[in-house]
Motif scaffolding. Structure first.
Motif, PDB file in Angstrom:
ATOM      1  N   ASP A  22       5.973  -8.035   5.567  1.00 13.13           N
ATOM      2  CA  ASP A  22       4.881  -7.803   4.613  1.00 13.13           C
ATOM      3  C   ASP A  22       4.765  -6.339   4.173  1.00 13.13           C
ATOM      4  OD1 ASP A  22       3.912 -10.471   4.569  1.00 13.13           O
ATOM      5  OD2 ASP A  22       2.772 -10.122   6.417  1.00 13.13           O
ATOM      6  N   ALA A  23       5.578  -5.456   4.733  1.00  5.73           N
ATOM      7  CA  ALA A  23       5.402  -4.011   4.485  1.00  5.73           C
ATOM      8  C   ALA A  23       5.458  -3.648   3.003  1.00  5.73           C
ATOM      9  CB  ALA A  23       6.437  -3.208   5.272  1.00  5.73           C
ATOM     10  N   ARG A  24       6.434  -4.130   2.275  1.00  2.00           N
ATOM     11  CA  ARG A  24       6.549  -3.777   0.851  1.00  2.00           C
ATOM     12  C   ARG A  24       5.329  -4.275   0.069  1.00  2.00           C
ATOM     13  NH1 ARG A  24      12.045  -4.859  -1.423  1.00  2.00           N
ATOM     14  NH2 ARG A  24      12.353  -2.819  -0.492  1.00  2.00           N
ATOM     15  N   ALA A  25       4.922  -5.519   0.324  1.00  3.33           N
ATOM     16  CA  ALA A  25       3.761  -6.082  -0.375  1.00  3.33           C
ATOM     17  C   ALA A  25       2.485  -5.341   0.001  1.00  3.33           C
ATOM     18  CB  ALA A  25       3.634  -7.573  -0.055  1.00  3.33           C
ATOM     19  N   LEU A  26       2.378  -4.949   1.268  1.00  6.28           N
ATOM     20  CA  LEU A  26       1.196  -4.208   1.707  1.00  6.28           C
ATOM     21  C   LEU A  26       1.104  -2.865   0.996  1.00  6.28           C
ATOM     22  CD1 LEU A  26      -1.249  -3.855   3.557  1.00  6.28           C
ATOM     23  CD2 LEU A  26       0.310  -3.063   5.346  1.00  6.28           C
ATOM     24  N   ALA A  27       2.216  -2.132   0.947  1.00  3.30           N
ATOM     25  CA  ALA A  27       2.214  -0.845   0.246  1.00  3.30           C
ATOM     26  C   ALA A  27       1.860  -1.021  -1.228  1.00  3.30           C
ATOM     27  CB  ALA A  27       3.576  -0.162   0.402  1.00  3.30           C
ATOM     28  N   ALA A  28       2.295  -2.120  -1.809  1.00  2.32           N
ATOM     29  CA  ALA A  28       2.055  -2.360  -3.238  1.00  2.32           C
ATOM     30  C   ALA A  28       0.585  -2.603  -3.570  1.00  2.32           C
ATOM     31  CB  ALA A  28       2.900  -3.550  -3.716  1.00  2.32           C
ATOM     32  N   ILE A  29      -0.208  -3.117  -2.631  1.00  2.00           N
ATOM     33  CA  ILE A  29      -1.616  -3.390  -2.954  1.00  2.00           C
ATOM     34  C   ILE A  29      -2.549  -2.255  -2.546  1.00  2.00           C
ATOM     35  CG2 ILE A  29      -1.272  -5.894  -2.826  1.00  2.00           C
ATOM     36  CD1 ILE A  29      -3.018  -5.806  -0.209  1.00  2.00           C
ATOM     37  N   ILE A  30      -1.998  -1.204  -1.945  1.00  2.00           N
ATOM     38  CA  ILE A  30      -2.845  -0.087  -1.518  1.00  2.00           C
ATOM     39  C   ILE A  30      -2.677   1.066  -2.495  1.00  2.00           C
ATOM     40  CG2 ILE A  30      -3.329   1.583   0.309  1.00  2.00           C
ATOM     41  CD1 ILE A  30      -2.475  -0.537   2.331  1.00  2.00           C
ATOM     42  N   ASP A  39     -10.594   5.422   5.683  1.00  2.00           N
ATOM     43  CA  ASP A  39     -10.212   6.745   6.185  1.00  2.00           C
ATOM     44  C   ASP A  39      -8.885   6.801   6.920  1.00  2.00           C
ATOM     45  OD1 ASP A  39     -11.181   5.347   8.381  1.00  2.00           O
ATOM     46  OD2 ASP A  39     -12.317   7.022   9.182  1.00  2.00           O
ATOM     47  N   PHE A  40      -8.370   5.709   7.444  1.00  2.00           N
ATOM     48  CA  PHE A  40      -7.107   5.778   8.183  1.00  2.00           C
ATOM     49  C   PHE A  40      -5.889   5.485   7.303  1.00  2.00           C
ATOM     50  CE2 PHE A  40      -8.792   1.500   8.986  1.00  2.00           C
ATOM     51  CZ  PHE A  40      -7.721   0.699   8.611  1.00  2.00           C
ATOM     52  N   LEU A  41      -6.091   5.258   6.006  1.00  2.00           N
ATOM     53  CA  LEU A  41      -4.980   5.054   5.087  1.00  2.00           C
ATOM     54  C   LEU A  41      -4.734   6.338   4.305  1.00  2.00           C
ATOM     55  CD1 LEU A  41      -5.847   1.510   3.658  1.00  2.00           C
ATOM     56  CD2 LEU A  41      -4.290   2.085   5.545  1.00  2.00           C
ATOM     57  N   CYS A  42      -3.485   6.794   4.292  1.00  2.00           N
ATOM     58  CA  CYS A  42      -3.166   8.041   3.593  1.00  2.00           C
ATOM     59  C   CYS A  42      -2.878   7.762   2.114  1.00  2.00           C
ATOM     60  CB  CYS A  42      -1.967   8.722   4.254  1.00  2.00           C
ATOM     61  SG  CYS A  42      -0.486   7.698   4.284  1.00  2.00           S
ATOM     62  N   SER A  48       6.779   2.951   4.268  1.00  2.00           N
ATOM     63  CA  SER A  48       6.926   3.444   5.642  1.00  2.00           C
ATOM     64  C   SER A  48       5.567   3.451   6.359  1.00  2.00           C
ATOM     65  CB  SER A  48       7.533   4.852   5.627  1.00  2.00           C
ATOM     66  OG  SER A  48       7.607   5.368   6.918  1.00  2.00           O
ATOM     67  N   ASP A  49       4.535   3.858   5.651  1.00  2.00           N
ATOM     68  CA  ASP A  49       3.174   3.821   6.220  1.00  2.00           C
ATOM     69  C   ASP A  49       2.767   2.380   6.521  1.00  2.00           C
ATOM     70  OD1 ASP A  49       2.791   6.646   5.935  1.00  2.00           O
ATOM     71  OD2 ASP A  49       2.281   6.326   3.813  1.00  2.00           O
ATOM     72  N   ALA A  50       3.131   1.471   5.636  1.00  2.00           N
ATOM     73  CA  ALA A  50       2.810   0.057   5.835  1.00  2.00           C
ATOM     74  C   ALA A  50       3.519  -0.486   7.074  1.00  2.00           C
ATOM     75  CB  ALA A  50       3.201  -0.751   4.597  1.00  2.00           C
ATOM     76  N   ARG A  51       4.788  -0.121   7.237  1.00  2.00           N
ATOM     77  CA  ARG A  51       5.535  -0.569   8.429  1.00  2.00           C
ATOM     78  C   ARG A  51       4.858  -0.071   9.703  1.00  2.00           C
ATOM     79  NH1 ARG A  51       9.780  -3.158   6.905  1.00  2.00           N
ATOM     80  NH2 ARG A  51      10.867  -2.630   4.997  1.00  2.00           N
ATOM     81  N   ALA A  52       4.415   1.183   9.689  1.00  2.00           N
ATOM     82  CA  ALA A  52       3.745   1.754  10.864  1.00  2.00           C
ATOM     83  C   ALA A  52       2.422   1.045  11.146  1.00  2.00           C
ATOM     84  CB  ALA A  52       3.522   3.249  10.665  1.00  2.00           C
TER      85      ALA A  52
END
Length: 172
Positions: A22-30, A39-42, A48-52
């Motif tokens: 889901d990492a790519r899709a997660l990064a795409a919606i943020i 506050d914990f999302l940069c 890479s942030d999504a994978r972490a």
């Protein structure tokens, strides 16, 4: 229920823990509309942030994917965060394309109901910025009320979930 909601479904949503794929899709919606509130999302939030974030999910902080029942696209995320003393905090964010359709209300209500059913007597809270009217309205629709206290994070108000519906009118 363990600390993870195994799988839930509603009339329009499927809810299950995020997985590495889901990492790519997660990064795409943020985007900035999300990172400015959480506050914990940069910013920017990368794959890479999504994978972490996904790799760190489990135990006390579990992030759940919300998808429509008729599609595979990631519509949103609901976090369930275990706190000391049998308390749980709920947080969420949804893709811009998914907002305003009632999906968040439906999905958050399902997670709250499952958490309350699996943890009788637990306390469920949420934090919200006072100026985030849409989020406050969603929390109220699913049964949260203001505690009158500030949240753990600066600039947030603390809301607590109540099992009784708030839409009724009491007569005295």
């Amino acid at each position: 229920m363990t600390d993870t909601l195994l799988a839930l479904s509603t009339e329009r949503c499927r809810i299950a823990p995020l997985i590495a794929d889901d990492a790519r899709a997660l990064a795409a919606i943020i985007d900035e509309t999300v990172t400015s509130q959480i506050d914990f999302l940069c910013e920017p939030f990368t794959e890479s942030d999504a994978r972490a974030l996904i790799a760190g999910s489990g135990g006390g902080d579990v992030f759940h994917a919300v998808r429509s029942v008729d599609g595979a696209a990631l519509d949103g995320v609901i976090g369930v965060h275990r706190r000391a003393g049998g308390h749980y905090e709920i947080g969420y964010w949804f893709a811009a394309r998914s907002r305003g359709r009632g999906l968040a209300t439906e999905a958050v209500r399902a997670v709250i109901d499952a958490l309350a059913a699996s943890r009788p007597g637990c306390s469920i809270v949420a934090e919200c910025r006072p100026d985030n009217a849409r989020s406050r309205a969603l929390l109220r629709r699913v049964g949260f009320v203001s505690t009158g206290l500030g949240g753990r994070r600066r600039g947030r108000m603390l809301l607590a979930w109540r099992a009784a519906p708030l839409d009724r009118i009491d007569v005295c």
